[in-house]
Design a protein around this motif. Structure first.
Motif, PDB file in Angstrom:
ATOM      1  N   LEU A   1       0.820  -1.213   0.000  1.00  0.00           N
ATOM      2  CA  LEU A   1       0.000   0.000   0.000  1.00  0.00           C
ATOM      3  C   LEU A   1       0.855   1.265   0.000  1.00  0.00           C
ATOM      4  CD1 LEU A   1      -2.721  -1.028   2.628  1.00  0.00           C
ATOM      5  CD2 LEU A   1      -3.019  -0.859   0.149  1.00  0.00           C
ATOM      6  N   GLY A   2       2.034   1.204   0.610  1.00  0.00           N
ATOM      7  CA  GLY A   2       2.864   2.403   0.748  1.00  0.00           C
ATOM      8  C   GLY A   2       2.544   3.208   1.985  1.00  0.00           C
ATOM      9  N   PHE A   3       1.651   2.699   2.822  1.00  0.00           N
ATOM     10  CA  PHE A   3       1.330   3.325   4.096  1.00  0.00           C
ATOM     11  C   PHE A   3       0.772   2.251   5.014  1.00  0.00           C
ATOM     12  CE2 PHE A   3      -2.630   3.350   1.794  1.00  0.00           C
ATOM     13  CZ  PHE A   3      -3.606   3.141   2.744  1.00  0.00           C
ATOM     14  N   THR A   4       0.676   2.563   6.289  1.00  0.00           N
ATOM     15  CA  THR A   4       0.171   1.616   7.273  1.00  0.00           C
ATOM     16  C   THR A   4      -1.218   2.036   7.735  1.00  0.00           C
ATOM     17  OG1 THR A   4       2.413   1.165   8.061  1.00  0.00           O
ATOM     18  CG2 THR A   4       0.592   0.513   9.497  1.00  0.00           C
TER      19      THR A   4
ATOM     20  N   GLY B   1     -11.682  20.569   5.538  1.00  0.00           N
ATOM     21  CA  GLY B   1     -12.009  21.683   6.421  1.00  0.00           C
ATOM     22  C   GLY B   1     -11.239  21.778   7.715  1.00  0.00           C
ATOM     23  N   GLY B   2     -10.145  21.023   7.876  1.00  0.00           N
ATOM     24  CA  GLY B   2      -9.353  21.151   9.096  1.00  0.00           C
ATOM     25  C   GLY B   2      -9.173  19.832   9.816  1.00  0.00           C
ATOM     26  N   ASP B   3      -8.087  19.754  10.596  1.00  0.00           N
ATOM     27  CA  ASP B   3      -7.719  18.536  11.326  1.00  0.00           C
ATOM     28  C   ASP B   3      -7.647  17.360  10.351  1.00  0.00           C
ATOM     29  OD1 ASP B   3      -7.485  19.948  13.631  1.00  0.00           O
ATOM     30  OD2 ASP B   3      -9.357  19.258  14.515  1.00  0.00           O
ATOM     31  N   GLN B   4      -6.742  17.515   9.381  1.00  0.00           N
ATOM     32  CA  GLN B   4      -6.544  16.452   8.401  1.00  0.00           C
ATOM     33  C   GLN B   4      -5.800  15.261   8.990  1.00  0.00           C
ATOM     34  OE1 GLN B   4      -8.378  19.209   6.811  1.00  0.00           O
ATOM     35  NE2 GLN B   4      -6.297  20.020   6.887  1.00  0.00           N
ATOM     36  N   VAL B   5      -5.315  15.385  10.223  1.00  0.00           N
ATOM     37  CA  VAL B   5      -4.549  14.302  10.829  1.00  0.00           C
ATOM     38  C   VAL B   5      -4.681  14.353  12.345  1.00  0.00           C
ATOM     39  CG1 VAL B   5      -2.415  15.654  11.020  1.00  0.00           C
ATOM     40  CG2 VAL B   5      -2.276  13.166  10.808  1.00  0.00           C
ATOM     41  N   TYR B   6      -4.622  13.169  12.952  1.00  0.00           N
ATOM     42  CA  TYR B   6      -4.647  13.030  14.406  1.00  0.00           C
ATOM     43  C   TYR B   6      -3.567  12.037  14.816  1.00  0.00           C
ATOM     44  CZ  TYR B   6      -9.299  15.183  14.276  1.00  0.00           C
ATOM     45  OH  TYR B   6     -10.345  16.046  14.087  1.00  0.00           O
ATOM     46  N   PRO B   7      -3.045  12.121  16.042  1.00  0.00           N
ATOM     47  CA  PRO B   7      -3.342  13.144  17.048  1.00  0.00           C
ATOM     48  C   PRO B   7      -2.530  14.417  16.868  1.00  0.00           C
ATOM     49  CG  PRO B   7      -1.874  11.519  17.976  1.00  0.00           C
ATOM     50  CD  PRO B   7      -2.188  11.046  16.583  1.00  0.00           C
ATOM     51  N   SER B   8      -1.433  14.355  16.093  1.00  0.00           N
ATOM     52  CA  SER B   8      -0.606  15.538  15.896  1.00  0.00           C
ATOM     53  C   SER B   8      -0.071  15.546  14.483  1.00  0.00           C
ATOM     54  CB  SER B   8       0.561  15.568  16.903  1.00  0.00           C
ATOM     55  OG  SER B   8       1.391  14.427  16.724  1.00  0.00           O
TER      56      SER B   8
ATOM     57  N   SER C   1       2.504  15.316  11.819  1.00  0.00           N
ATOM     58  CA  SER C   1       3.845  14.779  11.581  1.00  0.00           C
ATOM     59  C   SER C   1       3.839  14.096  10.234  1.00  0.00           C
ATOM     60  CB  SER C   1       4.257  13.788  12.674  1.00  0.00           C
ATOM     61  OG  SER C   1       3.469  12.611  12.617  1.00  0.00           O
ATOM     62  N   TYR C   2       5.023  13.859   9.694  1.00  0.00           N
ATOM     63  CA  TYR C   2       5.133  13.213   8.384  1.00  0.00           C
ATOM     64  C   TYR C   2       4.434  11.865   8.387  1.00  0.00           C
ATOM     65  CZ  TYR C   2       7.270  10.451   4.670  1.00  0.00           C
ATOM     66  OH  TYR C   2       7.478   9.614   3.620  1.00  0.00           O
ATOM     67  N   GLY C   3       4.763  11.003   9.368  1.00  0.00           N
ATOM     68  CA  GLY C   3       4.197   9.669   9.418  1.00  0.00           C
ATOM     69  C   GLY C   3       2.693   9.674   9.593  1.00  0.00           C
ATOM     70  N   ALA C   4       2.187  10.565  10.454  1.00  0.00           N
ATOM     71  CA  ALA C   4       0.744  10.629  10.693  1.00  0.00           C
ATOM     72  C   ALA C   4       0.002  11.063   9.437  1.00  0.00           C
ATOM     73  CB  ALA C   4       0.451  11.580  11.851  1.00  0.00           C
ATOM     74  N   TYR C   5       0.508  12.079   8.742  1.00  0.00           N
ATOM     75  CA  TYR C   5      -0.141  12.515   7.511  1.00  0.00           C
ATOM     76  C   TYR C   5      -0.150  11.404   6.465  1.00  0.00           C
ATOM     77  CZ  TYR C   5      -0.970  17.513   8.340  1.00  0.00           C
ATOM     78  OH  TYR C   5      -1.459  18.714   8.786  1.00  0.00           O
ATOM     79  N   GLU C   6       0.969  10.685   6.325  1.00  0.00           N
ATOM     80  CA  GLU C   6       1.043   9.634   5.320  1.00  0.00           C
ATOM     81  C   GLU C   6       0.086   8.492   5.633  1.00  0.00           C
ATOM     82  OE1 GLU C   6       2.641   9.250   2.497  1.00  0.00           O
ATOM     83  OE2 GLU C   6       3.724  11.147   2.482  1.00  0.00           O
TER      84      GLU C   6
END
Length: 579
Positions: free
Chosen positions: A34-37, A133-140, A142-147
């Motif tokens: 997949l290229g991501f987890t 519209g905001g909060d595209q990632v949780y909890p913070s 970071s590169y890994g979280a966005y991916e």
């Protein structure tokens, strides 16, 4: 931020000549393919996460001005985009609060990416424009979280660019701001490789203006979690305002529904009101629709000339709707702003999930809280075991005065920690809004309940022969036997407290965050006709998919994964027409 991590078409994984071709389709659901987890939902009551989130919130409050990169964006291009469909109209999607657990996030991304949806008899083609519209990632941020939690699922949903080449715009939320907006800018505001799966990124700053058909305009604000609007941003929108006129109609996308939050925080709406009053209103244009995420549900307030819609249901845990006020005044009459627009009433016209279902979700806390947050139960078990050992050492009274006093010191300390922790849990220092008497009463009552549970546990422990064993075996037995049992009971006590406190409007967020409810998700699909009629279709999903399989359709734009059982979207309410 690097490009898509999955291997791409070509011999030995060589990139296509344009550098932005679709990634090679995965042969399995393995992360290497997949290229991501795919990630599980965030356990919001996990002890380390509670501490880290609290610290990030505190740092954002203390040092937000020093991390603010909006002033630096003055050096970036100040472009105004234009989005018009081939028929002179436009289909526009809005999704917010999306980067949490894979099942919920990908369920919504999958629906957004389909060529067409049939919802309650309405045929809704894929939108040419997508707004996050905001909060595209949780909890913070970071590169890994966005991916893993955002970009990866959306690339899997729409890996190739369709012929209409849809465009993506994003508003940053408070979680996007936790790193000072660094990762957000690297992902959504780029000068090369301007793509996000099959969507092309369309903005050049953390805010944007888009000209839409029939003199509609989409304006996306970045108010850095309620701070002042920066001068470069205001200058940019001054330039936009010169293109507006009395016939112009505006859709204003903001990070949070401050019209609702202003009920408890009268100053919350001030920045939006300032923007409308000083930038939009002098042109004669009208803000006909305000949209936001941040609160993880769908709710619409209808007023005399404007619709206020919250739709933060893109993937994050569900937030309740049964405590929403039936009527609000916007701006609030008790705002401290010396200049403000006239207050007007807005009535709650629709919500999803409905009031009764939201209440039923609240009762699920007893089953979901221990299951979703095992670390929280472990922490409670440790605290209660230490509290019991301290109480048992004093109650048994087997030692002399000096040793008894020695045992009394940790008991006093543990009692203080328990009471203080419960009081702060009712209203953390980083939480917004005022601390009322109900916070103190509920917090102290919660602490006393835990002390009572510890006393009952101590009585039960002393009735067993285990405490008479030679040291350190009593402590070992307490850790192995007593700890897990008391941890579960303490978790249920917290669940009962959250349910009671939620009835008084306290710890509502914790009541639902602790459950991590993935169902009841929604997004907006909007249509602007060439004649200027705006129709809003609030698309709701009662139950997200939890089992996925590889898509047999190998076309470039088809989703990599499809649900094993079909998703059944419906409308949260009948379409809303705005002219």
């Amino acid at each position: 931020m690097t490009d898509d991590r999955a291997p791409v078409d070509g011999p030995q994984g060589e990139a296509p000549e344009d550098g932005i071709g679709p990634a090679r389709r995965p042969r399995s659901t393995d992360p290497l393919e997949l290229g991501f987890t795919p990630r599980k939902p965030v356990p919001w009551l996990a002890p380390l996460l509670l501490i880290s989130t609290g610290l990030r919130t505190l740092l954002a409050l203390l040092f937000g001005a020093y991390l603010d990169k909006r002033e630096l964006q003055n050096s970036l291009e100040a472009r105004i985009e234009r989005q018009v469909g081939p028929d002179g109209g436009l289909w526009l999607d809005y999704v917010a609060d999306l980067g949490d657990g894979f099942d919920a996030t990908y369920s919504i991304a999958y629906l957004l990416a389909q060529r067409e949806l049939e919802v309650d008899g309405h045929r809704l083609p894929r939108a040419q424009t997508l707004v996050m519209g905001g909060d595209q990632v949780y909890p913070s941020a970071s590169y890994g979280a966005y991916e893993d939690r955002c970009k990866g699922p959306y690339q899997a949903a729409l890996p190739g660019t369709p012929p209409e080449r849809p465009t993506l715009f994003a508003v940053p939320g408070n979680h996007d701001w936790y790193d000072g907006l660094t990762a957000f800018l690297r992902l959504f505001v780029r000068t090369r490789d301007r793509h996000f799966g099959g969507w092309a990124t369309g903005q050049f700053r953390s805010y944007f203006a888009v000209e839409l058909p029939a003199d509609w305009w989409l304006l996306g604000l970045d108010d850095q979690s309620g701070s002042y609007l920066d001068d470069p941003q205001l200058t940019y929108f001054d330039g936009v305002a010169r293109k507006l006129g009395p016939q112009s109609r505006v859709i204003l996308a903001v990070a949070a529904p401050t019209w609702v939050k202003a009920v408890d925080q009268p100053t919350a709406y001030d920045s939006i009101d300032y923007f409308i009053r000083t930038i939009v209103a002098p042109t004669g244009a009208r803000v006909r629709l305000l949209i936001s995420g941040d609160l993880h549900h769908y709710a619409r307030y209808a007023g005399p000339d404007r619709q206020l819609i919250t739709c933060g249901s893109g993937g994050a845990y569900l937030y309740p709707t049964h405590h929403l006020p039936e009527r609000i005044e916007v701006p609030p009459r008790d705002t401290l702003a010396r200049r403000a627009s006239p207050s007007r009433p807005y009535d709650l016209a629709a919500r999803f999930p409905d009031k009764a279902r939201s209440r039923r979700y609240g009762w699920g806390v007893f089953a979901r809280l221990p299951w979703r947050n095992p670390g929280f139960g472990t922490l409670l078990g440790i605290v209660h075991t230490l509290l019991m050992l301290a109480m048992a050492g004093v109650t048994a009274d087997r030692a002399g005065g000096a040793e008894q006093r020695l045992f009394s010191v940790p008991l006093v300390a543990m009692l203080l920690v328990t009471m203080l922790g419960a009081a702060l849990f009712a209203k953390p220092p980083s939480a917004t809004g005022k601390r009322h008497a109900r916070h103190w009463i509920l917090g102290v009552g919660h602490g006393l309940a835990h002390v009572g549970l510890a006393a009952a546990g101590t009585w039960a422990w002393l009735s067993l022969p285990l405490h008479d064993w030679t040291w350190p075996w009593p402590a070992v037995a307490a850790a192995v036997l007593y700890g897990p049992v008391i941890g579960f009971l303490a978790s249920e006590l917290v669940a009962a407290y959250l349910l009671v406190a939620g009835a008084f409007g306290v710890n509502l967020n914790e009541l639902f965050a602790g459950q991590g409810i993935e169902d009841s998700k929604a997004f907006l699909r909007m249509r602007i006709d060439p004649d200027g009629t705006l129709t809003v279709y609030p698309v709701a999903v009662d139950r997200v998919a939890r089992d996925w399989k590889l898509n047999p359709d190998q076309s470039p734009e088809s989703s990599w994964l499809v649900p094993s059982a079909p998703l059944t979207p419906r409308l949260a309410e009948p379409p809303i027409t705005i002219r």
